[in-house]
Design a protein around this motif. Structure first.
Motif, mmCIF file in Angstrom:
data_model
loop_
_atom_site.group_PDB
_atom_site.id
_atom_site.type_symbol
_atom_site.label_atom_id
_atom_site.label_comp_id
_atom_site.label_asym_id
_atom_site.label_seq_id
_atom_site.Cartn_x
_atom_site.Cartn_y
_atom_site.Cartn_z
ATOM 1 N N GLY A 185 -35.323 21.464 43.421
ATOM 2 C CA GLY A 185 -35.475 20.028 43.179
ATOM 3 C C GLY A 185 -34.825 19.611 41.874
ATOM 4 O O GLY A 185 -35.236 20.060 40.808
ATOM 5 N N PHE A 207 -31.534 24.511 44.032
ATOM 6 C CA PHE A 207 -31.733 24.110 45.419
ATOM 7 C C PHE A 207 -32.015 22.616 45.451
ATOM 8 O O PHE A 207 -32.905 22.138 44.737
ATOM 9 N N THR A 208 -31.287 21.907 46.281
ATOM 10 C CA THR A 208 -31.470 20.458 46.338
ATOM 11 C C THR A 208 -31.411 19.965 47.774
ATOM 12 O O THR A 208 -30.774 20.595 48.631
ATOM 13 N N SER A 210 -30.312 16.898 48.046
ATOM 14 C CA SER A 210 -29.355 15.799 47.811
ATOM 15 C C SER A 210 -27.967 16.357 47.519
ATOM 16 O O SER A 210 -27.666 16.684 46.362
ATOM 17 N N ALA A 250 -42.937 16.370 46.640
ATOM 18 C CA ALA A 250 -43.392 15.948 47.973
ATOM 19 C C ALA A 250 -43.529 17.169 48.880
ATOM 20 O O ALA A 250 -43.135 18.286 48.519
ATOM 21 N N ALA A 272 -46.451 19.133 42.174
ATOM 22 C CA ALA A 272 -47.824 18.962 42.653
ATOM 23 C C ALA A 272 -47.878 17.915 43.754
ATOM 24 O O ALA A 272 -48.360 16.803 43.554
ATOM 25 N N ARG A 341 -34.090 11.443 34.266
ATOM 26 C CA ARG A 341 -35.400 10.994 33.823
ATOM 27 C C ARG A 341 -35.301 9.547 33.374
ATOM 28 O O ARG A 341 -34.412 9.214 32.576
HETATM 29 N N1 NAP Z 1 -47.399 21.523 36.644
HETATM 30 C C1 NAP Z 1 -47.372 20.578 35.728
HETATM 31 O O1 NAP Z 1 -47.926 20.704 34.635
HETATM 32 C C2 NAP Z 1 -46.579 19.330 36.007
HETATM 33 C C3 NAP Z 1 -46.073 18.573 34.964
HETATM 34 C C4 NAP Z 1 -45.275 17.480 35.267
HETATM 35 C C5 NAP Z 1 -45.013 17.130 36.575
HETATM 36 N N2 NAP Z 1 -45.563 17.866 37.575
HETATM 37 C C6 NAP Z 1 -45.259 17.564 38.977
HETATM 38 O O2 NAP Z 1 -43.968 18.090 39.271
HETATM 39 C C7 NAP Z 1 -43.386 17.323 40.342
HETATM 40 C C8 NAP Z 1 -41.993 16.901 39.940
HETATM 41 O O3 NAP Z 1 -42.074 15.952 38.897
HETATM 42 P P1 NAP Z 1 -40.750 15.198 38.393
HETATM 43 O O4 NAP Z 1 -41.212 14.207 37.387
HETATM 44 O O5 NAP Z 1 -39.719 16.166 38.056
HETATM 45 O O6 NAP Z 1 -40.348 14.415 39.743
HETATM 46 P P2 NAP Z 1 -38.944 13.805 40.173
HETATM 47 O O7 NAP Z 1 -38.119 13.489 38.986
HETATM 48 O O8 NAP Z 1 -39.276 12.729 41.145
HETATM 49 O O9 NAP Z 1 -38.221 15.032 40.939
HETATM 50 C C9 NAP Z 1 -38.691 15.566 42.122
HETATM 51 C C10 NAP Z 1 -37.522 16.142 42.909
HETATM 52 O O10 NAP Z 1 -38.043 16.799 44.058
HETATM 53 C C11 NAP Z 1 -37.090 16.714 45.126
HETATM 54 N N3 NAP Z 1 -37.749 16.099 46.294
HETATM 55 C C12 NAP Z 1 -38.341 14.896 46.363
HETATM 56 N N4 NAP Z 1 -38.842 14.665 47.580
HETATM 57 C C13 NAP Z 1 -38.562 15.778 48.317
HETATM 58 C C14 NAP Z 1 -38.835 16.175 49.651
HETATM 59 N N5 NAP Z 1 -39.501 15.368 50.485
HETATM 60 N N6 NAP Z 1 -38.412 17.402 50.063
HETATM 61 C C15 NAP Z 1 -37.755 18.214 49.215
HETATM 62 N N7 NAP Z 1 -37.445 17.878 47.940
HETATM 63 C C16 NAP Z 1 -37.858 16.680 47.499
HETATM 64 C C17 NAP Z 1 -35.949 15.847 44.656
HETATM 65 O O11 NAP Z 1 -34.899 16.709 44.224
HETATM 66 P P3 NAP Z 1 -33.565 16.890 45.084
HETATM 67 O O12 NAP Z 1 -33.010 15.511 45.276
HETATM 68 O O13 NAP Z 1 -32.714 17.756 44.242
HETATM 69 O O14 NAP Z 1 -33.965 17.561 46.374
HETATM 70 C C18 NAP Z 1 -36.559 15.116 43.460
HETATM 71 O O15 NAP Z 1 -35.587 14.714 42.544
HETATM 72 C C19 NAP Z 1 -44.352 16.165 40.591
HETATM 73 O O16 NAP Z 1 -45.185 16.498 41.686
HETATM 74 C C20 NAP Z 1 -45.159 16.102 39.314
HETATM 75 O O17 NAP Z 1 -46.413 15.522 39.470
HETATM 76 C C21 NAP Z 1 -46.331 18.954 37.318
#
Ligand code: NAP
Ligand code: ZN
Ligand code: ZN
Length: 353
Positions: A185, A207-208, A210, A250, A272, A341
């Motif tokens: 992602g 891995f993406t 997109s 997701a 998450a 971001r």
């Molecule tokens: N563990 C922790 O402490 C922690 C901290 C912060 C955030 N998080 C969680 O981490 C996740 C990512 O956060 P983020 O802010 O980086 O989000 P983001 O900027 O929206 O990035 C998520 C990426 O996931 C991929 N994606 C989205 N929908 C998808 C789908 N249906 N199938 C496959 N790939 C998909 C896309 O990448 P591609 O276009 O490259 O496929 C997207 O750019 C969230 O769930 C967030 O709540 C956890």
């Protein structure tokens, strides 16, 4: 108490809108920070829309924001770490018990009595904590970090969540030169994961879903890019990874990635998604592979990560927006349309009444 400007959501169906909130006056160990920039994490969207209601329900109104960077406006009498005018940053935590075994090792992210920056009971002022979509925040100096002055401040804000959340598990799982590392992602977390894994010397495969992000991924430090919807491309990497960091927000098939781990390889979930993910037992049994998760990082590790970024001149690739565009940014984030971001320029809050 004093009034601060902020943006909040009133319910899971509401858009974010301008509001006034109360902040505590700084106590002796507090710093009061004028916020310059705040990143938009997908966790903000999950919580504003109550997508984690099963495990972590949102209390409204919610003021999201935990990638906070600003300038110290005032310090309490016992503050030694900062003085007025210094740059300071705040991440996902603003407090913890301070006495448990985890806190004693500065791993406050595992304290069972921590206080999150927003949507957490506020043990000092009562009510709930309010995050960084605001012009001001007050926090104990222990949970405020020094920001290397060489870093672009807007690009440094996302280090406080996207940065530490990807840096911490890479350290824990020993990402170094010679290791093959996958990042799943290319969003806020994923693009920081690519930058860190590259800076640590690993062979990085992104891995993406997109295909149009391919060139960016290579520019950000990936050695290879795999479009995950292409089964042939995926099959070429079977059984080859030491470590995979899954940063997808997701529902998706993690078995497709578990299968790519070598013997004793680990897949760490930092993403998450709202719904539980299914795991095929044999993907773990064969190869003695492991699946784990990882939350942000502790206070010492967060400062270490910021210093590492200072040394390597690492920041997030950001789209800076005025706060009035936050709802539009959420809609784009939902569609994986961000490079990479969104960061709110808090000067835009001045025009709100
Ligand atoms: N563990 C922790 O402490 C922690 C901290 C912060 C955030 N998080 C969680 O981490 C996740 C990512 O956060 P983020 O802010 O980086 O989000 P983001 O900027 O929206 O990035 C998520 C990426 O996931 C991929 N994606 C989205 N929908 C998808 C789908 N249906 N199938 C496959 N790939 C998909 C896309 O990448 P591609 O276009 O490259 O496929 C997207 O750019 C969230 O769930 C967030 O709540 C956890
Ligand atoms: Zn976050
Ligand atoms: Zn504790």
């Amino acid at each position: 108490m004093y009034k601060a400007k902020a943006y909040s959501a009133a319910s899971e169906k509401s858009v974010l809108a301008s509001t006034r909130i109360e902040r505590r006056d700084p106590t002796e160990n507090d710093v009061q920070i004028d916020i310059l920039f705040c990143g938009i994490c997908h966790s903000d969207l999950h919580q504003a829309r109550n997508e984690w209601k099963e495990s972590f329900a949102t209390t409204y109104p919610v003021v999201p924001g935990h990638e906070i960077l600003g300038r110290v406006a005032k310090v309490g009498s016992a503050v030694t770490k900062f003085k007025a005018g210094d740059l300071a940053a705040v991440g996902c935590l603003v407090d913890s018990c301070g006495v448990c075994a985890e806190c004693k090792q500065s791993m406050e992210q595992f304290c069972t009595n921590f206080t999150l920056t927003y949507n957490s009971p506020d043990k000092i002022s009562g009510g709930m904590t309010y995050g960084g979509y605001s012009d001001s925040v007050v926090v104990n100096q222990k949970f405020a970090y020094k920001v290397p002055s060489t870093l672009d401040p807007a690009g440094a804000a996302p280090l406080l969540c996207a940065g530490i959340t990807t840096y911490s598990p890479m350290h824990h799982w020993g990402v170094t030169k010679g290791k093959k590392v996958g990042i799943v992602g290319l969003g806020g977390l994923g693009h920081m994961g690519v930058k860190f894994a590259h800076a640590l010397g690993a062979h990085v495969v992104l891995f993406t879903t997109s295909p149009n992000k391919k060139e960016d991924a290579l520019r950000l430090g990936a050695d290879e890019v795999v479009v995950s919807r292409n089964a042939n491309e995926m099959a070429k990497h079977a059984g080859s990874f030491d470590f995979i960091l899954d940063a997808v927000s997701a529902d998706h098939d993690i078995n497709a990635y578990l299968h790519l781990l070598r013997r004793d390889g680990n897949l760490t979930l930092v993403g998450a998604p709202e719904k539980p993910l299914a795991v095929a037992a044999f993907n773990l049994i064969f190869g003695r592979r492991s699946l784990s998760g990882s939350p942000i990082g502790g206070t010492i590790e967060t400062q270490e990560m910021l210093d590492f970024c200072g040394k390597h001149n690492l920041t997030a690739d950001v789209e800076v927006i005025p706060i009035q565009k936050v709802n539009e940014a959420y809609d784009r984030l939902q569609k994986a349309d961000v490079k990479y971001r969104f960061v709110i320029d808090m000067a835009s809050l001045k025009s709100e009444g």
